[in-house]
Structures are given as C-alpha cells and as structure tokens.
Write a protein that holds these residues in place. Structure first.
Motif, PDB file in Angstrom:
ATOM      1  N   THR A 167       0.713  -0.983  -0.068  1.00  0.00           N
ATOM      2  CA  THR A 167      -0.084  -0.308  -0.349  1.00  0.00           C
ATOM      3  C   THR A 167       0.762   1.226  -0.218  1.00  0.00           C
ATOM      4  O   THR A 167       1.559   1.820   1.230  1.00  0.00           O
ATOM      5  N   CYS A 326      -8.618   4.094   6.829  1.00  0.00           N
ATOM      6  CA  CYS A 326      -8.948   2.378   6.922  1.00  0.00           C
ATOM      7  C   CYS A 326      -7.320   2.206   6.680  1.00  0.00           C
ATOM      8  O   CYS A 326      -6.861   2.186   5.392  1.00  0.00           O
ATOM      9  N   ALA A 328      -6.464  -1.115   5.867  1.00  0.00           N
ATOM     10  CA  ALA A 328      -6.824  -2.869   4.563  1.00  0.00           C
ATOM     11  C   ALA A 328      -5.778  -2.402   4.053  1.00  0.00           C
ATOM     12  O   ALA A 328      -5.157  -1.560   3.321  1.00  0.00           O
ATOM     13  N   ASP A 329      -5.043  -3.171   3.208  1.00  0.00           N
ATOM     14  CA  ASP A 329      -3.804  -2.842   2.705  1.00  0.00           C
ATOM     15  C   ASP A 329      -5.167  -3.020   1.193  1.00  0.00           C
ATOM     16  O   ASP A 329      -5.679  -4.103   0.611  1.00  0.00           O
ATOM     17  N   ILE A 330      -4.244  -2.982   0.281  1.00  0.00           N
ATOM     18  CA  ILE A 330      -4.628  -1.942  -1.449  1.00  0.00           C
ATOM     19  C   ILE A 330      -4.947  -3.539  -2.304  1.00  0.00           C
ATOM     20  O   ILE A 330      -5.881  -3.946  -3.202  1.00  0.00           O
ATOM     21  N   GLY A 335      -9.379  -2.482   0.540  1.00  0.00           N
ATOM     22  CA  GLY A 335      -8.591  -1.485   0.272  1.00  0.00           C
ATOM     23  C   GLY A 335      -9.139  -0.822  -1.277  1.00  0.00           C
ATOM     24  O   GLY A 335      -8.511   0.255  -1.007  1.00  0.00           O
ATOM     25  N   HIS A 336      -9.702  -1.355  -2.143  1.00  0.00           N
ATOM     26  CA  HIS A 336     -10.212  -0.532  -3.041  1.00  0.00           C
ATOM     27  C   HIS A 336     -11.505   0.075  -3.167  1.00  0.00           C
ATOM     28  O   HIS A 336     -11.165   1.059  -3.607  1.00  0.00           O
ATOM     29  N   VAL A 339     -10.095   2.720   0.670  1.00  0.00           N
ATOM     30  CA  VAL A 339      -9.306   3.119   0.969  1.00  0.00           C
ATOM     31  C   VAL A 339      -8.990   4.138  -0.357  1.00  0.00           C
ATOM     32  O   VAL A 339      -8.696   5.214  -0.674  1.00  0.00           O
ATOM     33  N   LEU A 352      -3.106   6.046   3.428  1.00  0.00           N
ATOM     34  CA  LEU A 352      -2.159   4.612   2.943  1.00  0.00           C
ATOM     35  C   LEU A 352      -1.709   3.683   4.498  1.00  0.00           C
ATOM     36  O   LEU A 352      -0.146   4.179   3.891  1.00  0.00           O
TER      37      LEU A 352
END
Ligand code: 6R9
Length: 689
Positions: A167, A326, A328-330, A335-336, A339, A352
């Motif tokens: 990310t 957020c 979360a990982d992308i 993430g999508h 983020v 990020l």
C-alpha cells in the motif's frame, strides 16, 4: 519512491464538471423535501419525507433512487439512458448503460478543479513518524505520467495490468492510471507467493506487471521484485515489468524490467482520459471460493464507483475535510473500495497504512490517529482482538479526540472486542459500525449506519441493510423465511450497482456459485440471523471457505497444496475458532502406505509448501496425521464432522449413519486429544502476551 515535484497540472475536467452541474440541476429542479439536508442527491425524489421513507423507496423504486444518486454523485461525459438491465436468474447485471465517464477523472480531476491543494493521500509509512502527504494535484500528476508511460509501452484499453505492490501512493496512482487509459487492473496482495501471483497473472492474461524493488512492513524487508522474477518463470506472456523503488537497494533488472520513476519523469503531466462505458471492466480481484482455483471477480466502472462512494459517505458519516483512515491493504477489496475509490471519489483525505498494528509497538494505530488527526478509523476484528490483549495503556497514551466513527470489517466481531473498541478506543463517544460485505458485493451492504443519529447499535451486529439492499434469509428447502427471530442462508433479492458482474473468463462459474443455489437471488455464501427487531447478524460461511485474520481462503486450495506432497495420500482442511485470528487452519493428513517419516519433519515441510504456494497466512496451525478420514459411502470427505471434532463439539456430530465407517471418527477423536492440548496451549500463550 516518487516524490511530488509540485509542477502544476493542466486540468481536463472542466467539461465533466459542467455536465455534472447540469445533471444535478436536472434532479434538484423538482420539489425539495427535508430529506435533502441528510442526502442532497435524493432531493429530487418525490414524496420522501424522512430517512425511513428514503430507505423504503431505495428498494421499492430502486431505479429512481439510483438514477438520482448516479446523476448527482458522478461526473458523466455522456448521461446514461437505462438505469438498470438485470436478470439475476441468468447472472446478468448491467447498470447505467449508455453512460460514459472516466473513473480517474471522478477521483482526481474534479477535485483538482475545485481544490488542488487538498491532501488526497497521507502515506503512513512503515517507519513511524515519516508520513508523506500528496495533494489531489500531485496525485493527478503522478497518475497522468504513469498513464502516459503505460500507453507509450503499448498498454491499451481493455488490457489487464497486474499490480503487485504494498500500500503506497504509486500503487494508488497505478490503479488510477489504468482507469485513466481504460485498462483493467488486477491487484495481487503483496503477501501472496510467487506461485499464487503467477496463477493470477496467467488467469488474468496480463502482459504487464507493476511492482516495487522491495517491500517494508513491520521493520522487515520483503523481496517483492525477486518474487515477481520467480513468478515470471511460469508467465511467458508477460512482456514488461515496471519496477518502482520503495527502498534504496538496487535489484537486478532484466531486459523485461523498466525503472518506473525514471521513466515517469520523461512523461507529460497531462494524460487524456479514455471515455469509458459504464459497464467496461474497471478491475479484476481474485478471491477464494470453495474450489482450489481462486476466482477473478470482475467489477465495472460506474456502478462500482458510485456504490463505493455512497457507502463511504453514509456508512461512516464522512464529511468534507475529514481524514479517513482505513488500515486495509490495497490487495483486498476493502483497500480498493475504502482506501482508494470511495474516499477519492468523495474528495476525501485517505490514509495509506503500510505497517502493522504492533510495529514498533501496540500503540501504532492510536499514535497514527493522533498524528494524522483521523476522523474515521476502519479496521479488522483480528487486530482489535490482538490489541485489547496488550491493555488499555497503549490506547490511552494518545489523543483520540478527532475520532468520530469506528468501523469493523472482514469477519464477525465478538462482543468483547466490540465493547473494547467502543469503550476504550472510542471513549464511548463514537458509533462502532460493524460492516458486512464481500469482494462480490463491491461495497458495504449491511451496517448499523446510516440511521438516525441516536438509533440503537447492538454490539457485534451489522444490523441494517444499506440503501437499495434487500436481504432475505432462505431455509434449507430454498424458501424465503418471512418471520423474524430466525436464521438462514443470506441472499439478496435485488441487484445493486456495486455488485460483481462476472468471474473473469468463467461466467458459468459465476452463475453456478451465486445464482444457481437460490434461483432469482444472489447467494452470499454466508448464513445470518434476523432478530425480533429485524436486525441482521452474520453467523459465518456456509461453504468451505474459512476466514483467517479477515483473509478468505478456500480449504480446497490448501488441500490441493498439501496433496502435492509425495508422502500424502489425501487431506482435509477445516477451520477452528482461534482467539486472535478468528479462525485457524487445521489439516488432517493421511499418508501413503509404507511411508516412514518423522511427523514433525513432514509437518514443517507441509507448512513450508503452503507458505510457498499460497501465502503465510494459509499455513496450517495444526496438522494431525490420521489413518483415514471420515467419508460418506459415495466417498466424499465429511468435513462437517471434522469441523465439529476440532471444535470439541462431540454432541453436535449429528447423524453419522451416512458414514462409510463411523470408526474413522472415533480414531480421529482419540488422536485429537493430543492436538487439542496444543490448541489450548497456544490460546494461553497468546492470552499471556
Ligand atoms: C469485505 C471483505 C467476505 C467474507 C464474507 C463474510 C466475512 C466480512 C463481515 C464478515 C461477519 C462482518 N465478513 N465482513 N463476517 N461480519 N462484518 O471482507 O470481503 O475478503 O471477500 O470476505 O468475510 O464471511 O462472506 P472478503
């Protein structure tokens, strides 16, 4: 890493902006009602007097609702002529046909037009206190240079670009650059192994990959470029690999590799956006199902973006100027949608997060909340459960007064974790929204908000369906359960714009998985309970998918790897309750006859194989060697029985009469006592941390 140089960009959004204003006037020209104060995009809807009526209308007259919202919230270069054309029984889903737009223009240009200096991204790098900010102007410039670079290297509209990056701003710019030139992206979580990456590249038919030299997470360096190099050995169709520099360490470059930042500098800062149809592909994202082969779910342009933006705005009560965090990982759908696309479509400042919740210490999240002045924090129950064990002092050290909403996603949040999140992290002031959704749904479908500001929130319950979402529960006969205080299979009775459109290259699997089980309905794969009051609570997966630290993994995927070991005859993998991860992985393994190996050595080998072929998180926590597995007379492994055994629910074993040889269960139960000790031990160890 790419550093913004502050050049001014030329903007291409003016015509888009003019059209939006016109379409807004088209909606709001009619009578206004008080609901407009809460949801301006609904201002033109007639006869709607309050939130409840709006929610009602969003389901009963979903076309008017979504038309009004789509005209208001998105910038169209050509307005749509048909709101929806869906037939769930055939898995046909189309929204906003005739409409043309560009997702990157919606996420960047229109905000640059009004406020170029607003911060779009705050990159909370792994190294604490070294965050970097990127304005909308800078992110647009990065995206345009990258879009031009991809175009110059032959990436065309309709191509699919695989992104294997942590990310970081360049990963976001890569996603948006694809959207700008009309290419689809396929982000692969940077924790996946070379084999898993290669499988996804091949299935997506990508000829271009974007990666970084190395990743940095929790103070550890990961060799992402090397992993790509290994994957390339089984991906002959990949023509080019763009390599960005996250660290200063050089990596071996082959003839296929292109130094990304260097080449970007040569590109123009203006990149003509492709004019895309609403239903053109925006991205593929692979997720696990109940077979060994991950499925590439396909999301398209307008409907996905609209749904991500609307849910971001209303579930979290995001307001202009807020900083949205957020973590979360992308590489995952969260993430999508929360983020990247939702926040950027709304002109938000989005964080990020590159690190882990406990690096360099368990105060990392809350230090970040204080430093970046985060207003909405969105994380996973597994991290909350881990942090609560470290104690309140790590939270109390930091000022969290900026927080307004706390969100949870990925798996059920148990009451203890929910209460702690609410009471300690949020000081009892912030609503906690437990949001239920999936890669397939594109955005949040069930969450306690939006609702009246003082409406009750029940701990550990997702509760209320979002606008346009019509959940139903099915009984075992496939009939809709109409009463409350009941449980069943969670389905959706109506389409909504954010839902996935197909599985890449396999529409039949899409139909079979989601629309076949309950004809006319979308089947989520989850079970749910509906309370007396009509609130929904998710009870867990109904299929062979388990959820480890919020990451989905099919038990069949793990079995496929374990079965590749020459010593293994067959295996069965099930999930069991894990105090931190939500679920852990328990593998039963039957060895081939005459194999003489040390079980400990073989366990190590099997764990290594799963990490190498899939990812570390999928590696079994326990491996039990069994003489045989419980099977039906037709030879099917009874995973239901094994699940009960590992949960020590011997009373719930149910009817064993269909088993070929019930003694197989007894043998396993005898052996499991030894393993169960380890389970207990592990829980104690984690609790003591
Ligand atoms: C967004 C995301 C989806 C699966 C889903 C369900 C579980 C997600 C949940 C939840 C209970 C929640 N899940 N949110 N279970 N409460 N609030 O996680 O997508 O990776 O596709 O996973 O996760 O089982 O079906 P994805």
């Amino acid at each position: 890493m790419w550093l913004p140089c502050g050049c001014t960009s030329k903007y291409v959004a003016s015509s888009f902006a003019r059209r939006t204003l016109a379409s807004y006037l088209h909606v709001s020209g009619r009578s206004r009602c008080n609901v407009a104060a809460f949801m301006p995009e609904a201002a033109g809807l007639e006869g709607v007097s309050g939130r409840a009526a709006l929610r009602e209308l969003s389901v009963s007259n979903s076309e008017s609702f979504w038309a009004a919202v789509a005209r208001h919230r998105l910038c169209w270069s050509t307005p749509f002529h048909t709101v929806q054309d869906c037939d769930l029984s055939r898995g046909k889903i189309k929204w906003f046909e005739g409409g043309k737009l560009n997702v990157s223009v919606n996420c960047l240009d229109r905000h640059v037009h009004t406020c170029p200096e607003r911060v779009a991204l705050i990159w909370e790098r792994d190294e604490r206190g070294s965050e970097m900010k990127y304005t909308y102007g800078e992110l647009l410039e990065m995206t345009c240079r990258l879009g031009n670079l991809l175009r110059r290297h032959g990436v065309k509209r309709g191509d699919c670009v695989t992104i294997y990056m942590p990310t970081c701003p360049l990963a976001v710019a890569s996603m948006l650059a694809c959207a700008r030139i009309g290419a689809a992206h396929n982000v692969v979580f940077a924790g996946f192994s070379a084999d898993a990456l290669a499988e996804r590249i091949r299935d997506a038919q990508s000829s271009t990959v974007i990666t970084v030299n190395q990743g940095v997470r929790g103070g550890k360096v990961t060799e992402l470029k090397k992993t790509v190099d290994t994957a390339m050995q089984s991906c002959p169709t990949v023509k080019q690999v763009f390599v960005a520099m996250r660290t200063d360490n050089p990596v071996t470059m082959t003839a296929r590799d292109i130094a990304m930042e260097e080449e970007m500098l040569k590109e123009d800062v203006v990149c003509e956006p492709a004019v895309m149809n609403s239903e053109d592909v925006l991205f593929l994202l692979y997720t696990s199902g109940s077979t060994g082969k991950p499925k590439g779910l396909v999301h398209t342009q307008a409907g996905y973006l609209l749904y991500a933006a609307l849910t971001h705005r209303y579930v979290f009560s995001y307001h202009d100027g807020d900083v949205f965090g957020c973590v979360a990982d992308i590489g995952w759908i969260t993430g999508h949608s929360y983020v990247v696309y939702g926040p950027l479509a709304n002109g938000a400042t989005t964080v990020l997060f590159e690190s882990t919740p406990i690096y360099p210490d368990p105060g990392r999240y809350w230090d970040m909340v204080e430093r970046l002045k985060i207003n909405q924090f969105y994380g996973a129950p597994t991290a909350i459960r881990l942090l609560l064990k470290y104690g309140d002092q790590w939270v109390n050290k930091y000022d969290r007064s900026t927080l307004k909403t706390l969100g949870s996603v990925g798996e059920p949040i148990n009451t203890e974790a929910w209460e702690w999140y609410h009471r300690v992290v949020g000081d009892g002031r912030c609503p906690v929204v437990d949001t239920w959704w999936q890669t397939e749904t594109g955005g949040i479908c069930i969450a306690p908000r939006p609702s009246d500001p003082d409406a009750e929130i029940v701990p550990g319950m997702a509760m209320r369906p979002f606008f346009g979402i019509n959940p139903v529960l099915m009984d075992t006969e496939g009939e809709v359960l109409t009463s409350n205080n009941t449980s069943g299979a969670l389905c959706m009775a109506q389409p909504w714009p954010g839902m996935a459109r197909t599985i890449h290259n396999n529409h039949q699997r899409f139909i079979d998985t989601y629309f076949q089980p309950y004809p006319g309905y979308f089947f989520t794969g989850d079970g749910a309970y509906r309370s007396e009051e009509g609130y929904y609570q998710i009870t867990g997966r109904l299929d062979d998918v388990i959820n480890v630290s919020g990451h989905r993994i099919g038990t069949a995927e793990i079995e496929d790897v374990v079965n590749q070991c020459p010593a293994v005859a067959e295996s069965a993998v099930v999930g069991y309750t894990h105090s931190i991860k939500g679920q852990g992985v328990y593998a039963f393994v039957v060895l081939k006859k005459g194999i003489d190996v040390q079980e400990a050595d073989l366990s190590r080998q099997l764990n290594g194989m799963v990490s190498e072929k899939i990812a570390k998180y999928a590696s079994p926590d326990f491996i039990q060697f069994a003489k045989r597995l419980p099977k039906t007379r037709s030879g099917k492994i009874m995973r239901r029985v094994l699940r009960k055994v590992v949960e020590s629910d011997l009373e719930g074993l149910g009817d064993l009469s269909t088993l070929d040889d019930p003694a197989a269960v007894q043998e396993i139960i005898q052996d499991i006592n030894i393993s169960a000790l380890y389970i207990k031990e592990e829980i104690c160890r984690k609790t003591a941390q």
